[in-house]
Design an enzyme around this catalytic site. Sequence first.
Site, PDB file in Angstrom:
ATOM      1  CG  ASP A  30      -2.105   1.048   1.052  1.00 54.32           C
ATOM      2  OD1 ASP A  30      -3.152   0.360   1.074  1.00 54.32           O
ATOM      3  OD2 ASP A  30      -1.855   2.230   1.196  1.00 54.32           O
ATOM      4  CG  ASN A  86     -12.098  -0.687   3.904  1.00 54.71           C
ATOM      5  OD1 ASN A  86     -12.573  -1.113   5.224  1.00 54.71           O
ATOM      6  ND2 ASN A  86     -10.766  -0.130   3.839  1.00 54.71           N
ATOM      7  N   GLY A  92     -15.237   3.451   3.757  1.00 53.71           N
ATOM      8  CA  GLY A  92     -13.970   3.785   3.453  1.00 53.71           C
ATOM      9  C   GLY A  92     -13.385   3.118   2.116  1.00 53.71           C
ATOM     10  CD  GLN A  93     -14.787  -0.650  -2.445  1.00 53.44           C
ATOM     11  OE1 GLN A  93     -15.977  -0.647  -2.060  1.00 53.44           O
ATOM     12  NE2 GLN A  93     -14.335  -1.227  -3.381  1.00 53.44           N
ATOM     13  CG  HIS A  99      -8.614  -2.905  -2.444  1.00 52.90           C
ATOM     14  ND1 HIS A  99      -9.574  -2.392  -2.986  1.00 52.90           N
ATOM     15  CD2 HIS A  99      -8.317  -2.251  -1.439  1.00 52.90           C
ATOM     16  CE1 HIS A  99      -9.929  -1.164  -2.593  1.00 52.90           C
ATOM     17  NE2 HIS A  99      -9.330  -1.370  -1.501  1.00 52.90           N
ATOM     18  CG  LEU A 100      -7.780  -9.618   1.645  1.00 51.77           C
ATOM     19  CD1 LEU A 100      -9.060  -9.378   2.638  1.00 51.77           C
ATOM     20  CD2 LEU A 100      -7.738 -11.213   1.476  1.00 51.77           C
ATOM     21  CG  HIS A 101      -6.770  -2.883   2.956  1.00 50.87           C
ATOM     22  ND1 HIS A 101      -6.169  -1.778   2.968  1.00 50.87           N
ATOM     23  CD2 HIS A 101      -8.247  -2.774   2.486  1.00 50.87           C
ATOM     24  CE1 HIS A 101      -6.944  -1.007   2.277  1.00 50.87           C
ATOM     25  NE2 HIS A 101      -8.080  -1.287   1.960  1.00 50.87           N
TER      26      HIS A 101
HETATM   27  P1  5GP Z   1      -9.615   1.482   0.190  1.00 52.22           P
HETATM   28  O1  5GP Z   1      -9.617   2.761   0.866  1.00 52.22           O
HETATM   29  O2  5GP Z   1     -10.400   1.587  -1.012  1.00 52.22           O
HETATM   30  O3  5GP Z   1     -10.021   0.316   1.089  1.00 52.22           O
HETATM   31  O4  5GP Z   1      -8.017   0.936  -0.206  1.00 52.22           O
HETATM   32  C1  5GP Z   1      -7.328   1.755  -0.936  1.00 52.22           C
HETATM   33  C2  5GP Z   1      -5.877   1.780  -0.779  1.00 52.22           C
HETATM   34  O5  5GP Z   1      -5.205   1.795  -1.888  1.00 52.22           O
HETATM   35  C3  5GP Z   1      -5.597   2.753   0.284  1.00 52.22           C
HETATM   36  O6  5GP Z   1      -5.101   2.090   1.519  1.00 52.22           O
HETATM   37  C4  5GP Z   1      -4.563   3.527  -0.477  1.00 52.22           C
HETATM   38  O7  5GP Z   1      -3.327   3.966   0.498  1.00 52.22           O
HETATM   39  C5  5GP Z   1      -3.983   2.539  -1.539  1.00 52.22           C
HETATM   40  N1  5GP Z   1      -3.567   3.426  -2.669  1.00 52.22           N
HETATM   41  C6  5GP Z   1      -4.110   4.459  -3.339  1.00 52.22           C
HETATM   42  N2  5GP Z   1      -3.512   4.643  -4.390  1.00 52.22           N
HETATM   43  C7  5GP Z   1      -2.534   3.850  -4.545  1.00 52.22           C
HETATM   44  C8  5GP Z   1      -1.343   3.771  -5.586  1.00 52.22           C
HETATM   45  O8  5GP Z   1      -1.416   4.344  -6.487  1.00 52.22           O
HETATM   46  N3  5GP Z   1      -0.514   2.419  -5.165  1.00 52.22           N
HETATM   47  C9  5GP Z   1      -0.656   1.843  -4.171  1.00 52.22           C
HETATM   48  N4  5GP Z   1       0.129   0.962  -4.046  1.00 52.22           N
HETATM   49  N5  5GP Z   1      -1.711   2.225  -3.317  1.00 52.22           N
HETATM   50  C10 5GP Z   1      -2.574   3.125  -3.413  1.00 52.22           C
END
Ligand code: 5GP
Length: 113
Positions: A30, A86, A92-93, A99-101
Amino acid sequence: MDDCLFCKIVSGDIPAEVVHTTERTVAFRDLNPQAPTHVLVVPRDHYANAAALAAGDPEASAELVRTAAAVAAAEGYADDYRLVFNTGAGAGQTVFHTHLHLLAGRDLGWPPG
Ligand code: 5GP
Ligand code: ZN
């Protein structure tokens, strides 16, 4: 899918620090890590969220979890890690490609907040 950030990472059009790949998944760090290990595991194919992936490609859905477990183990956290999907802007998505964190390496309190 055009204009999808994670599709572009999967295709290599946008760089990322890839840590693991499988037939159906790509795992990369991330950009804004929330733990010492914070890796995103995504399917190669575009699905908007975890439920859509589970409905459309159950094997890829399972492979996400297997990949996350393999990365956790490779980074020394085989027994203690958190997996998060998320789903929806209200939760928070921000990127609408499943994507799985994977989070590990710090005290992961509960409830997550
Ligand atoms: P969400 O908030 O949708 O659950 O998670 C999206 C994640 O993608 C966030 O944790 C954010 O830091 C990450 N992210 C956003 N843009 C990029 C990127 O360009 N590259 C990488 N490696 N992660 C990203
Ligand atoms: Zn996508």
